[in-house]
Design a protein around this motif. Sequence first.
Motif, short mmCIF file in Angstrom:
data_model
loop_
_atom_site.label_atom_id
_atom_site.label_comp_id
_atom_site.label_asym_id
_atom_site.label_seq_id
_atom_site.Cartn_x
_atom_site.Cartn_y
_atom_site.Cartn_z
N GLY A 1 -3.01 12.29 -10.47
CA GLY A 1 -3.31 12.07 -9.21
C GLY A 1 -4.40 10.98 -8.69
N PHE A 2 -4.89 10.13 -9.71
CA PHE A 2 -5.93 9.40 -9.52
C PHE A 2 -5.42 8.21 -8.85
CE2 PHE A 2 -7.44 11.64 -13.18
CZ PHE A 2 -8.69 12.13 -12.57
N ILE A 3 -5.24 8.30 -7.34
CA ILE A 3 -4.53 7.62 -6.59
C ILE A 3 -5.60 6.82 -5.62
CG2 ILE A 3 -2.83 6.90 -4.89
CD1 ILE A 3 -1.96 7.90 -7.31
N PRO A 4 -6.22 5.71 -5.59
CA PRO A 4 -7.25 5.09 -4.82
C PRO A 4 -7.02 5.35 -3.35
CG PRO A 4 -7.04 3.78 -6.66
CD PRO A 4 -5.68 4.70 -6.78
N GLU A 5 -8.02 5.63 -2.57
CA GLU A 5 -7.82 5.80 -1.10
C GLU A 5 -7.12 4.84 -0.50
OE1 GLU A 5 -7.89 8.05 2.15
OE2 GLU A 5 -8.92 8.64 0.20
N ARG A 6 -7.03 3.51 -0.72
CA ARG A 6 -6.50 2.59 -0.18
C ARG A 6 -4.85 2.54 -0.38
NH1 ARG A 6 -9.02 0.55 -4.64
NH2 ARG A 6 -7.94 -0.89 -6.18
N PHE A 7 -4.44 3.24 -1.22
CA PHE A 7 -2.86 3.69 -1.64
C PHE A 7 -2.63 5.00 -1.13
CE2 PHE A 7 -4.47 0.51 -4.71
CZ PHE A 7 -3.67 -0.67 -4.33
N LYS A 8 -3.36 5.70 -0.49
CA LYS A 8 -3.10 6.94 -0.41
C LYS A 8 -1.76 7.37 0.29
CE LYS A 8 -6.25 9.89 -2.19
NZ LYS A 8 -5.86 10.92 -3.20
N GLU A 9 -1.13 8.43 0.21
CA GLU A 9 0.09 8.75 1.04
C GLU A 9 0.06 10.29 1.20
OE1 GLU A 9 3.12 8.75 -2.82
OE2 GLU A 9 3.27 7.40 -1.50
N TYR B 1 3.14 3.68 -6.80
CA TYR B 1 2.81 3.22 -8.13
C TYR B 1 2.68 1.85 -8.53
CZ TYR B 1 4.18 3.16 -13.32
OH TYR B 1 4.24 2.71 -14.44
N PHE B 2 4.02 1.21 -7.82
CA PHE B 2 3.81 -0.18 -7.95
C PHE B 2 2.79 -0.99 -7.40
CE2 PHE B 2 8.34 0.14 -9.36
CZ PHE B 2 8.28 -0.11 -10.67
N ASN B 3 2.53 -0.54 -6.08
CA ASN B 3 1.43 -0.98 -5.27
C ASN B 3 -0.01 -1.04 -5.94
OD1 ASN B 3 3.15 -1.34 -3.19
ND2 ASN B 3 2.52 0.26 -1.68
N MET B 4 -0.17 0.15 -6.74
CA MET B 4 -1.40 0.23 -7.50
C MET B 4 -1.68 -0.89 -8.49
SD MET B 4 -1.69 4.40 -7.98
CE MET B 4 -3.01 4.38 -9.18
N ALA B 5 -0.38 -1.21 -9.12
CA ALA B 5 -0.36 -2.31 -10.08
C ALA B 5 -0.33 -3.47 -9.57
CB ALA B 5 0.79 -1.97 -11.03
N ARG B 6 0.37 -3.95 -8.11
CA ARG B 6 0.42 -5.25 -7.90
C ARG B 6 -0.13 -5.51 -6.52
NH1 ARG B 6 5.78 -6.69 -6.70
NH2 ARG B 6 5.80 -8.33 -7.55
N ALA C 1 -4.25 -4.16 0.65
CA ALA C 1 -4.80 -3.32 -0.48
C ALA C 1 -4.81 -4.25 -1.80
CB ALA C 1 -4.15 -2.04 -0.80
N PRO C 2 -5.93 -4.65 -2.37
CA PRO C 2 -6.09 -5.22 -3.67
C PRO C 2 -5.36 -4.42 -4.93
CG PRO C 2 -8.20 -5.57 -2.48
CD PRO C 2 -7.43 -4.59 -1.57
N ALA C 3 -4.83 -4.67 -5.67
CA ALA C 3 -4.40 -3.93 -6.84
C ALA C 3 -5.24 -3.46 -7.69
CB ALA C 3 -3.46 -5.04 -7.76
N CYS C 4 -5.13 -2.56 -8.57
CA CYS C 4 -6.18 -1.88 -9.36
C CYS C 4 -6.67 -3.01 -10.26
CB CYS C 4 -5.63 -0.56 -10.18
SG CYS C 4 -5.37 0.77 -9.01
#
Length: 761
Positions: A80-88, A98-103, A108-111
């Motif tokens: 559950g380590f989802i940055p706030e900018r990707f929260k759902e 999942y893919f938004n965090m990577a890309r 929202a800038p990628a991780c």
Amino acid sequence: MGTTWTNSNLGYPRLGENREWKRALESFWTGQLDESEFLKEVKELRLNYLKKQKESGVQLIPVGDFSLYDHILDTAAMFGFIPERFKENSQKVSLSTYFNMARGTADAPACEMTKWFNTNYHYIVPEIGDITPVLTENKPLQAYREAKDELNIDGKPVITGPITFLKLSKGYDQSDFEIKLDQLLPLYVKVLNELKEAGASWVQIDEPSLVASFSKEDVRFIQKTYETFANEVPGLSIMLQTYFEAVNHYEEITNLPVDGLGLDFVHGWEKNIASLEKHGFPADKTLGVGLIDGRNIWRADLESKETALQTINRSAPDADKIIQPSCSLLHVPVTKKHETKLDSVLRDALSFADEKLEEIVILSSIVDEQADNDVIKENQQALQRFSETYRQQSADLTKQREALPSQRKLSFAERKKYQDEKWNLPLLPTTTIGSFPQTKEVRVARQQYRKGEKPPEEYKEFIQNKMQEWIKIQEDIGIDVLVHGEFERNDMVEFFGEKLNGFAFTSNGWVQSYGSRCVKPPIIYDDVTFDKPMTVEESRYAQSLTDKPVKGMLTGPVTILNWSFERDDISRKEVSYQIAVALSQEVQALEEAGIEMIQVDEPAVREGLPLKREEWNDYLDWSVHAFRLATSNVKNSTQIHTHMCYSEFQDMIESIRALDADVISIETSRSHGELIESFETAVYEKGIGLGVYDIHSPRIPSIEEMTEMMERALRVLPTSLFWINPDCGLKTRNTPETIDSLKNMVQAAKAVRKSQETPTT
């Protein structure tokens, strides 16, 4: 050899024999596959990989090592380590998140992404922050059940251990490490208990951080972790797996309450053997013997491996043992069966993932005294043919090296006067790192040329037309120092390896670099020597199209080394020096052709750092020396650039300075400008370009965000030394993204330039 011996694998490549995994991912991202079709395709791949391992004779087959992007991202999502900018609004992490965090997304800038220890694999850096972890889903359990239900395989679930996971994460103070660990441990306990209840007999917990330098306080955290698992998950056999080097704090680690300990007896051979001989190994634990090289592609010498097994057995006579690779096979190509174009003597000396599984099984048969003598004889004959055919050159490469200068004639401050006079660039000059979009048109043309379907003159005209197009685009945008675009290049290392002696190339030897990005590393099998100019024709043509300077573009010796499968009979230092001498001849050829601004990229210097800090100085010394061998024999007015990307450079600023490049560009955008902090405490007196936008994300950066990054950097860096550029090459981006991003970059540079210029009276 007495005690029980079994065999195991630690992880299998995700790509597929023909990059089917990559194609499925990219088809999903472009909408050609919907989610259900995509998941169906990757499940079929995953099961095929398991079947292949079972059919090869592997006894303990890893499950849960497969990933849709990256295994560390998987772990972050699972907890559950989802940055706030990707929260759902759902506890379960959707595929899109999942893919938004990577890309990244438009908003929202990628991780951040960085290198996995000292390999060329990149992982997504978890952002811990103030997030309270929760178990969103038990991924190892799903993988275990799938293997059991679909294939009747009693797999060995693989999970990244909590120590390594936290060590690789960011966004929290290290003084809070134990607090974060205490939050994670109950979730790991739940994962492990569910695996135990499902019937798992072994669980592989990967803790590669245990081979890096760590403190006595870290030892306490490690002990706390594995005592917790022993107390709260009794009856589950845990294999604590290390790799890439020898384990540190050997006595404390071998006394942990785990059932097995996996050690790397390839890259950590000397130190692990020394520890075994000095301290022995607990009789009540299973020793994972990592004896087949999981990071290189050379065939194992079975006779020497048998001798190594005997040496290990003498130091740990009472422990059960598992023969396995030194690390996951993620880092090598899948199979050599498609490499029909390679010289047969060289091909017979190679071993990719599938062949390494065979070697593991053969070693198992040797210890069981059931080995096929013909197989061992063929192994020895193949290796002998290879050593007799290659690696016998008598060229005096040492004399060539000793004749080269290893430092510039003048200091940077002195030669900068010559360069300023020659180039007459504006304040905050703009440039790019080298490559422009490798569109489908470019890739198809290159493939047709390589297959003989497009005549050389027609292909040359195509490449020249692309250079014309992009020289004009750069001029129209207003970039100050141009590049030719590298349209003739397939890969920044492979291109040079194809033109130097001593390299070989596979047809299908792909490995994963990050996400769906794959590379096909060259194989350095013999002495590296210069043949003829490699880049002069394209560079000279591009320069003829414009009055602005066009940089010559080369890949540096240490990056070529680190991004190749290197020979294993001489030191890496010696190989790097051979490459440096060859590159110095290319630098001379460019200068003689009138190309006097030359970029020698070294993006992979940091990833080659030894994992133990006490070994850093030696590596950095010879890496710097190799770069200077390649770049020092030039005129005072010739400007040498270099580029480094996606690594933490705060701890090697002195070595960066020692390279003595006139301009160095370093990534900062994806790490959100954190590198700038290095220059707030350390003076850097040479030219520097801090990458102002992330080229690995499809989003177009705004003028405002790039302006803000520049202004922060200029608070700690002299304006007269500062360059503006993207953080890496642009080959993976599409044309509209590239043009729009560069337009914004130039506009931001002009705005900051105007604010920095001293008003005239």
